[in-house]
Design a protein around this motif. Structure first.
Motif, mmCIF file in Angstrom:
data_model
loop_
_atom_site.group_PDB
_atom_site.id
_atom_site.type_symbol
_atom_site.label_atom_id
_atom_site.label_comp_id
_atom_site.label_asym_id
_atom_site.label_seq_id
_atom_site.Cartn_x
_atom_site.Cartn_y
_atom_site.Cartn_z
ATOM 1 N N LEU A 178 0.857 -1.176 0.000
ATOM 2 C CA LEU A 178 0.000 0.000 0.000
ATOM 3 C C LEU A 178 0.898 1.232 0.000
ATOM 4 N N TYR A 179 0.869 1.966 -1.108
ATOM 5 C CA TYR A 179 1.665 3.186 -1.237
ATOM 6 C C TYR A 179 0.845 4.364 -0.722
ATOM 7 N N ILE A 180 1.430 5.104 0.203
ATOM 8 C CA ILE A 180 0.723 6.219 0.834
ATOM 9 C C ILE A 180 1.653 7.412 0.981
ATOM 10 N N SER A 181 1.097 8.513 1.449
ATOM 11 C CA SER A 181 1.865 9.607 2.033
ATOM 12 C C SER A 181 1.320 9.795 3.436
ATOM 13 N N TYR A 182 2.199 9.975 4.400
ATOM 14 C CA TYR A 182 1.744 10.175 5.773
ATOM 15 C C TYR A 182 0.877 11.430 5.915
ATOM 16 N N LEU A 183 1.072 12.394 5.018
ATOM 17 C CA LEU A 183 0.374 13.672 5.130
ATOM 18 C C LEU A 183 -0.952 13.697 4.372
ATOM 19 N N CYS A 184 -1.221 12.714 3.557
ATOM 20 C CA CYS A 184 -2.368 12.754 2.648
ATOM 21 C C CYS A 184 -3.624 12.165 3.308
ATOM 22 N N PRO A 185 -4.697 12.947 3.423
ATOM 23 C CA PRO A 185 -5.919 12.420 4.040
ATOM 24 C C PRO A 185 -6.571 11.307 3.232
ATOM 25 N N LYS A 227 5.810 6.728 -10.734
ATOM 26 C CA LYS A 227 4.920 6.945 -11.882
ATOM 27 C C LYS A 227 5.229 5.986 -13.020
ATOM 28 N N GLU A 228 6.510 5.740 -13.239
ATOM 29 C CA GLU A 228 6.925 4.943 -14.390
ATOM 30 C C GLU A 228 6.645 3.460 -14.215
ATOM 31 N N LYS A 229 6.825 2.950 -12.987
ATOM 32 C CA LYS A 229 6.755 1.512 -12.786
ATOM 33 C C LYS A 229 5.586 1.046 -11.927
ATOM 34 N N VAL A 230 5.037 1.944 -11.115
ATOM 35 C CA VAL A 230 4.001 1.523 -10.178
ATOM 36 C C VAL A 230 2.629 2.047 -10.590
ATOM 37 N N TYR A 231 2.443 3.353 -10.532
ATOM 38 C CA TYR A 231 1.108 3.926 -10.717
ATOM 39 C C TYR A 231 1.202 5.151 -11.625
ATOM 40 N N PRO A 232 0.827 5.030 -12.875
ATOM 41 C CA PRO A 232 0.947 6.138 -13.831
ATOM 42 C C PRO A 232 0.226 7.411 -13.402
ATOM 43 N N GLU A 233 -0.816 7.278 -12.557
ATOM 44 C CA GLU A 233 -1.513 8.474 -12.072
ATOM 45 C C GLU A 233 -0.623 9.311 -11.157
ATOM 46 N N ASN A 234 0.415 8.686 -10.620
ATOM 47 C CA ASN A 234 1.438 9.362 -9.816
ATOM 48 C C ASN A 234 0.876 10.034 -8.569
ATOM 49 N N LYS A 235 -0.128 9.402 -7.971
ATOM 50 C CA LYS A 235 -0.688 9.923 -6.721
ATOM 51 C C LYS A 235 -0.897 8.769 -5.757
ATOM 52 N N HIS A 237 -1.336 -5.419 -5.790
ATOM 53 C CA HIS A 237 -1.887 -6.699 -5.330
ATOM 54 C C HIS A 237 -2.161 -7.600 -6.522
ATOM 55 N N ASN A 238 -1.683 -8.819 -6.422
ATOM 56 C CA ASN A 238 -1.914 -9.827 -7.467
ATOM 57 C C ASN A 238 -1.493 -9.345 -8.858
ATOM 58 N N GLY A 239 -0.344 -8.693 -8.920
ATOM 59 C CA GLY A 239 0.218 -8.311 -10.211
ATOM 60 C C GLY A 239 -0.392 -7.091 -10.855
ATOM 61 N N LYS A 240 -1.200 -6.353 -10.115
ATOM 62 C CA LYS A 240 -1.788 -5.129 -10.663
ATOM 63 C C LYS A 240 -1.759 -4.043 -9.592
ATOM 64 N N VAL A 241 -1.967 -2.805 -10.036
ATOM 65 C CA VAL A 241 -1.984 -1.679 -9.111
ATOM 66 C C VAL A 241 -3.317 -0.957 -9.249
ATOM 67 N N LEU A 242 -3.960 -0.766 -8.115
ATOM 68 C CA LEU A 242 -5.261 -0.109 -8.061
ATOM 69 C C LEU A 242 -5.131 1.199 -7.304
ATOM 70 N N GLY A 243 -6.025 2.151 -7.602
ATOM 71 C CA GLY A 243 -5.985 3.439 -6.927
ATOM 72 C C GLY A 243 -7.359 3.915 -6.503
ATOM 73 N N GLU A 244 -7.424 5.169 -6.064
ATOM 74 C CA GLU A 244 -8.624 5.847 -5.569
ATOM 75 C C GLU A 244 -8.994 5.330 -4.176
ATOM 76 N N SER A 245 -8.958 6.231 -3.215
ATOM 77 C CA SER A 245 -9.045 5.828 -1.808
ATOM 78 C C SER A 245 -10.331 5.105 -1.449
ATOM 79 N N LEU A 246 -11.474 5.589 -1.916
ATOM 80 C CA LEU A 246 -12.731 4.930 -1.563
ATOM 81 C C LEU A 246 -12.822 3.548 -2.193
ATOM 82 N N ASP A 247 -12.339 3.442 -3.423
ATOM 83 C CA ASP A 247 -12.320 2.132 -4.089
ATOM 84 C C ASP A 247 -11.397 1.167 -3.344
ATOM 85 N N LEU A 248 -10.303 1.680 -2.824
ATOM 86 C CA LEU A 248 -9.361 0.807 -2.123
ATOM 87 C C LEU A 248 -9.932 0.314 -0.802
#
Length: 236
Positions: A29-36, A69-77, A83-94
């Protein structure tokens, strides 16, 4: 009141940090400590008891590594979940993805009235957040009162607990990072208690602060207030 055991926090990865061994079968789980928004997914991971199954990878958003951005999450946020060979985003979806795909206490209700009310509250989130941040540019206390009055009125619909759906759920997780920040900011900068005249909000804050899964993700109050001073109140 329960006392949270503060887990050690790995240092944020920066532009000079090497990437982890991406897609090696580890769930991250990629996060920022400061990001709500990232805090939401972090709370869900903790509440499900997945600290040993989902590795926390903090990123320094002010000096983020190019490989993210290049290797993990192109949205860069953040947040994002590897998980399971893919990367998912958006906090509510997660939150809902973690709830559905991992063991642990359920965060999403199956009871139809609660599901319907949850969707109503989630649909109001963008309005709630916008009202809070807009208030900092206008009359803060008056501007934010609409948001917190809505919050107060939404509590107590179900009598099996102090949270939005009675029991702690993904709806509380969705809202709590912003309530945390504005509770502290309003108290420190404007000497205003957002729970004044809002007894259900006061109880909600008290009860959510008994949940280790949340308190383990909290920011240092002084750091948080300083961030908001610099970002929204440069004249102070």
């Amino acid at each position: 009141m329960a006392t949270a055991v503060q887990q050690s926090r790995p240092p944020p990865l920066t532009a000079t940090s090497d990437p982890p061994p991406i897609f090696d079968g580890t769930t991250r789980l990629y996060i920022s400590y400061l990001c709500p928004f990232a805090q939401r997914a972090w709370i869900a991971r903790n509440y499900k008891g997945l600290q040993d199954k989902i590795e926390l990878v903090p990123i320094d958003l002010q000096n983020r590594p190019d490989w993210y951005k290049e290797k993990v999450y192109p949205e860069n946020k953040v947040p994002s979940l590897e998980h399971n060979g893919k990367v998912l985003g958006e906090s509510l979806d997660l939150i809902t993805y973690i709830d559905a795909n991992f063991e642990g206490p359920s965060l999403v209700p199956t009871d139809l009235p609660k599901k319907e009310f949850a969707e109503q509250l989630i649909s109001h989130l963008d309005t709630f957040i916008k009202q809070l941040y807009t208030s900092l540019k206008e009359d803060p206390i008056q501007g934010a009162s609409i948001a917190f009055d809505y919050f107060e009125n939404a509590l107590g619909k179900f009598d099996d607990g102090p949270f939005f759906l009675g029991q702690f759920s993904w709806v509380d997780i969705a809202y709590v990072p912003f309530v945390e920040r504005f509770h502290l900011v309003f108290s420190d900068l404007f000497k205003h208690d957002i729970t004044e005249g809002r007894p259900k909000l006061a109880v909600w804050i008290e009860e959510v602060n008994k949940i280790d899964a949340y308190t383990q993700t909290r920011l240092d109050p002084k750091e948080l207030v300083d961030i908001y001073k610099k970002r929204f109140l440069p004249q102070q």
